[in-house]
Design a protein around this motif. Structure first.
Motif, PDB file in Angstrom:
ATOM      1  N   UNK A 133      19.947 -20.121  -1.168  1.00  0.00           N
ATOM      2  CA  UNK A 133      19.903 -19.592  -2.541  1.00  0.00           C
ATOM      3  C   UNK A 133      20.711 -18.309  -2.681  1.00  0.00           C
ATOM      4  N   UNK A 134      20.527 -17.380  -1.748  1.00  0.00           N
ATOM      5  CA  UNK A 134      21.251 -16.122  -1.833  1.00  0.00           C
ATOM      6  C   UNK A 134      22.760 -16.349  -1.738  1.00  0.00           C
ATOM      7  N   UNK A 135      23.165 -17.271  -0.887  1.00  0.00           N
ATOM      8  CA  UNK A 135      24.595 -17.581  -0.767  1.00  0.00           C
ATOM      9  C   UNK A 135      25.127 -18.189  -2.060  1.00  0.00           C
ATOM     10  N   UNK A 136      24.319 -19.063  -2.668  1.00  0.00           N
ATOM     11  CA  UNK A 136      24.738 -19.685  -3.928  1.00  0.00           C
ATOM     12  C   UNK A 136      24.910 -18.624  -5.015  1.00  0.00           C
ATOM     13  N   UNK A 137      23.964 -17.692  -5.090  1.00  0.00           N
ATOM     14  CA  UNK A 137      24.083 -16.623  -6.079  1.00  0.00           C
ATOM     15  C   UNK A 137      25.350 -15.815  -5.833  1.00  0.00           C
ATOM     16  N   UNK A 138      25.654 -15.565  -4.556  1.00  0.00           N
ATOM     17  CA  UNK A 138      26.844 -14.796  -4.229  1.00  0.00           C
ATOM     18  C   UNK A 138      28.132 -15.478  -4.652  1.00  0.00           C
ATOM     19  N   UNK A 139      28.093 -16.804  -4.797  1.00  0.00           N
ATOM     20  CA  UNK A 139      29.281 -17.559  -5.200  1.00  0.00           C
ATOM     21  C   UNK A 139      29.486 -17.572  -6.714  1.00  0.00           C
ATOM     22  N   UNK A 140      28.452 -17.140  -7.469  1.00  0.00           N
ATOM     23  CA  UNK A 140      28.539 -17.184  -8.923  1.00  0.00           C
ATOM     24  C   UNK A 140      29.021 -15.840  -9.463  1.00  0.00           C
ATOM     25  N   UNK A 141      29.929 -15.870 -10.418  1.00  0.00           N
ATOM     26  CA  UNK A 141      30.317 -14.616 -11.058  1.00  0.00           C
ATOM     27  C   UNK A 141      29.325 -14.266 -12.161  1.00  0.00           C
ATOM     28  N   UNK A 142      29.403 -13.046 -12.659  1.00  0.00           N
ATOM     29  CA  UNK A 142      28.435 -12.586 -13.660  1.00  0.00           C
ATOM     30  C   UNK A 142      28.452 -13.454 -14.910  1.00  0.00           C
ATOM     31  N   UNK A 143      29.634 -13.897 -15.308  1.00  0.00           N
ATOM     32  CA  UNK A 143      29.743 -14.704 -16.524  1.00  0.00           C
ATOM     33  C   UNK A 143      29.011 -16.035 -16.369  1.00  0.00           C
ATOM     34  N   UNK A 144      29.124 -16.637 -15.180  1.00  0.00           N
ATOM     35  CA  UNK A 144      28.463 -17.926 -14.956  1.00  0.00           C
ATOM     36  C   UNK A 144      26.950 -17.774 -14.992  1.00  0.00           C
ATOM     37  N   UNK A 145      26.431 -16.716 -14.398  1.00  0.00           N
ATOM     38  CA  UNK A 145      24.987 -16.496 -14.398  1.00  0.00           C
ATOM     39  C   UNK A 145      24.495 -16.129 -15.788  1.00  0.00           C
ATOM     40  N   UNK A 146      25.264 -15.319 -16.483  1.00  0.00           N
ATOM     41  CA  UNK A 146      24.874 -14.927 -17.833  1.00  0.00           C
ATOM     42  C   UNK A 146      24.861 -16.127 -18.768  1.00  0.00           C
TER      43      UNK A 146
END
Length: 716
Positions: A497-510
């Motif tokens: 999970x932490x690695x997946x979050x690290x692969x996402x940019x702020x725009x994708x998460x937002x």
């Protein structure tokens, strides 16, 4: 027979007994009462007249008999009480009302438990990996380190009045299960290039407001050097952390107050001093594990029944929903552990319990019998917990437990933590999905919100979570569900999970949750009415008692003098006249501030020189004239010695300085018997026979020692 420091804690309970009555009569200020009760781990609650009592359990350890004793004592109270487990391996007992408070404290200490210095600007409970001493992966059993730290710093003058609380975590291997990377001081057992056992030490980490990862200051130190390093870090905090602005007094803010080179320079200077101080342990019980090139470091506790390093024994985790236990369940668990012959049970850093030393032949039986107590082993999706929130805690902004009950870790068993305020007591910054309570005012209407943090890791190298949005409390479950759904669709497993979050940019998460932030005026009004009906939401917070009393400058001055005095003796033994005189000047300057009337300035931050203090103290003395005259004489001798002196003159000077410190402590105890100065009234300070050390608080308005007509010789 009780140990001397436990006896001192019992004496403090006697003082608190008298303080409770004086406070209720209006004869003791709220601030002084705060200082007295906080030193015994007693906090106020939202309910009028109710308190929370915090039990310090070093390494989270408690015996089955003590579990039963705690349950018995709580059930004798005339009202229902609960036991709350914390991420720092404490137990919090609540609510306890004033008329039964002292009775409960005395009983707990008679049971071998301790609340001493569980609050206030002290060294708090020392956290260790829940599998310390039993984990097959560990390099070393670190529980002897934990015990050594507890013994050295409970009641120690150096740590009694720090600028703010100080948190220590100790892990037995690189897995870092104690999350030492987000503590003021982190200790991790490790090996050097030659396979020699030692410790990695980090400092200046912390959660809450402006979370920060600790910085490694010692990649490897030998066991004999560990405690001098620990004390050096404590002395840096004691000396340089901000005593004026309590909100910025934690050690982590030193990295902002000074540049890194300066902080490390202060540490090295302190370490040079502490290496000369005697009394540190050079080694600890227990042995290091055998070196294995194929040994893979990985976390070996938490969610499953796990074999221990001791053949034939297993550890069994017990899920405690939201960390809350009734006395009957605590008694049942204690009785069950005793029946199985277990020597101890451990509170874990995820607010659960760990039954250790379970014979493999009875592990399945234990799991089955947990059902009869309404408990079980952790199951997939249940790794969700919260702090007590706004219903109980003075600082709570949101109803954290209410939200936690609506959440799940999903099929990947993600770690979800909900904090009711930005302090992050349940480590919402270092988990898979964290929610940190705050208040926002969309369209001028105050509403409970949660900052959504993702991708944090507390163990190992550690990683602070990323804040991606601030969501209204009622929409938080939807935000969490969307994050979990997106992760499931990625095809990765729970450990990634932490690695997946690290692969996402702020725009994708937002893009996943951004729309949940938006609130129209009508929605704001509706949400306010809903929150009021659902949990009685109101914008109300109390005093941050973790900051401690605001009026302890005298105690802080003596605390600083005590640790500088240790350095004086070390410099004498090393034949260092210059550093010796620099330190005695610091002692005189720090204590000299207490002679001024009034004393509005923080002791550690005065800009007056020693000579200026002597002049001002003579003009407007706060205490008796002979003590001020003695201070003036010592100041003059200090100046003369700095111009050149024989070695025997330095020894005599330190003896006279010690006597004056003891007399000054006696005087202040007469002025205000609620002050904690007992350590400075001891024979080691060459004082007169011990006088009332504050146990008789009713004597606050009694006669003062010393009179203007007495000479320094008569007083000394």
């Amino acid at each position: 027979m009780q140990q001397p420091r436990i006896q001192a804690v019992m004496a403090e309970i006697d003082r608190l007994d008298q303080a409770v009555n004086l406070f209720e009569q209006g004869a003791l200020s709220e601030d002084r009462f705060l200082a007295l009760r906080m030193s015994l781990g007693v906090y106020t609650q939202r309910t009028q007249g109710a308190y929370m009592v915090r039990l310090k359990l070093p390494g989270g350890r408690i015996t089955p008999g003590q579990m039963v004793a705690v349950a018995d004592r709580l059930e004798r109270l005339p009202h229902a009480a609960t036991i709350h487990l914390t991420t720092r391996q404490d137990m919090q007992l609540k609510p306890v009302f004033g008329d039964r408070l002292v009775e409960l404290l005395r009983g707990l200490h008679q049971d071998g438990l301790c609340t001493g210095e569980a609050g206030g600007p002290t060294v708090r409970n020392i956290v260790a990996c829940p599998m310390a001493g039993i984990c097959p992966m560990e390099e070393r059993d670190v529980l002897p380190i934990v015990d050594g730290l507890k013994e050295r710093y409970l009641g120690n003058p150096l740590t009694r009045f720090l600028p703010r609380k100080f948190k220590i975590a100790v892990s037995g291997c690189a897995a870092g299960c104690a999350q030492e990377g987000v503590h003021d001081l982190g200790i991790t057992a490790c090996r050097d290039e030659d396979g020699q056992g030692g410790y990695r030490v980090s400092m200046g980490g912390g959660l809450g407001h402006k979370p920060r990862q600790a910085r490694v200051i010692e990649p490897w130190v030998a066991e004999s050097e560990l405690f001098p390093v620990v004390e050096a870090v404590l002395r840096v905090h004691h000396r340089y952390s901000d005593r004026e602005k309590k909100s910025r007094a934690r050690l982590k803010f030193l990295w902002e107050r000074f540049d890194e080179e300066t902080v490390l320079g202060h540490y090295q200077e302190a370490l040079t001093r502490t290496r000369r101080i005697a009394g540190f342990p050079n080694a600890f019980p227990g042995a290091w594990s055998e070196v294995s090139e194929t040994k893979e470091i990985q976390c070996a506790w938490g969610r499953e029944t796990t074999p221990q390093r001791q053949p034939g024994l297993w550890s069994v985790p017990v899920r405690v929903p939201l960390g809350d236990l009734t006395p009957s369940r605590l008694r049942g668990l204690g009785a069950l552990a005793g029946e199985l012959g277990l020597s101890e049970v451990r509170v874990t850093t995820d607010m659960n319990l760990l039954m250790v030393g379970v014979p493999v032949t009875r592990a399945l039986e234990l799991e089955e019998r947990l059902t009869g107590l309404g408990l079980s082993r952790p199951r997939v999706g249940e790794d969700v917990t919260a702090c007590v929130g706004s219903e109980v805690c003075n600082l709570g902004l949101t109803a954290a437990p209410l939200l936690a009950r609506q959440l799940t870790g999903g099929v990947f068993d993600l770690k979800v933590r909900v904090s009711g305020c930005p302090n992050g007591c349940v480590h919402s910054d270092v988990c898979d999905i964290g929610l940190s309570g705050e208040i926002r005012r969309p369209h001028g209407i105050p509403l409970p919100f949660y900052r959504l943090l993702v991708g944090g890791l507390g163990s190992g190298s550690g990683l602070l979570g990323r804040c991606i949005a601030s969501i209204p409390a009622t929409r938080a479950p939807r935000a969490v569900a969307r994050i979990q759904k997106a992760f499931a669709e990625s095809g990765m497993t729970g450990d990634g999970f932490s690695s997946w979050i690290g692969q996402q940019n702020d725009a994708a998460l937002m893009a996943l949750v951004g729309d949940l932030e938006e609130i129209t005026p009508d929605e704001a009004t509706d949400l306010a009415e809903f929150e009021q009906a659902r949990c009685g939401f109101e914008l109300k917070t109390g005093l941050n008692e973790c900051m401690g009393s605001r009026r302890v400058h005298v105690e802080m001055a003596f605390s600083r003098a005590a640790h500088e005095r240790d350095c004086c003796h070390a410099h004498l033994e090393a034949g260092e006249a210059g550093p010796f005189l620099k330190t005695t000047r610091e002692i005189l300057t720090g204590l000299g501030v207490t002679l001024l009337a009034p004393t509005p300035m923080p002791v550690a931050l005065t800009e007056l020189s020693l000579e200026q203090l002597a002049v001002n103290a003579m003009r407007k003395p706060a205490l008796t004239t002979p003590l001020v005259e003695a201070f003036t004489l010592l100041t003059e001798r200090q100046r003369q010695l700095e111009q050149g002196a024989e070695w025997r003159d330095l020894t005599r000077f330190l003896t006279d300085l010690d006597r004056w410190i003891g007399l000054l402590a006696e005087q202040w105890c007469r002025e205000d018997p609620t002050l904690y100065l007992i350590a400075y009234l001891s024979a080691s300070f060459h004082s007169l026979p011990m006088v009332d050390d504050g146990n008789n608080i009713a004597g606050t308005f009694g006669p003062r020692v010393g009179h203007a007509g007495e000479s320094w010789r008569e007083v000394a």
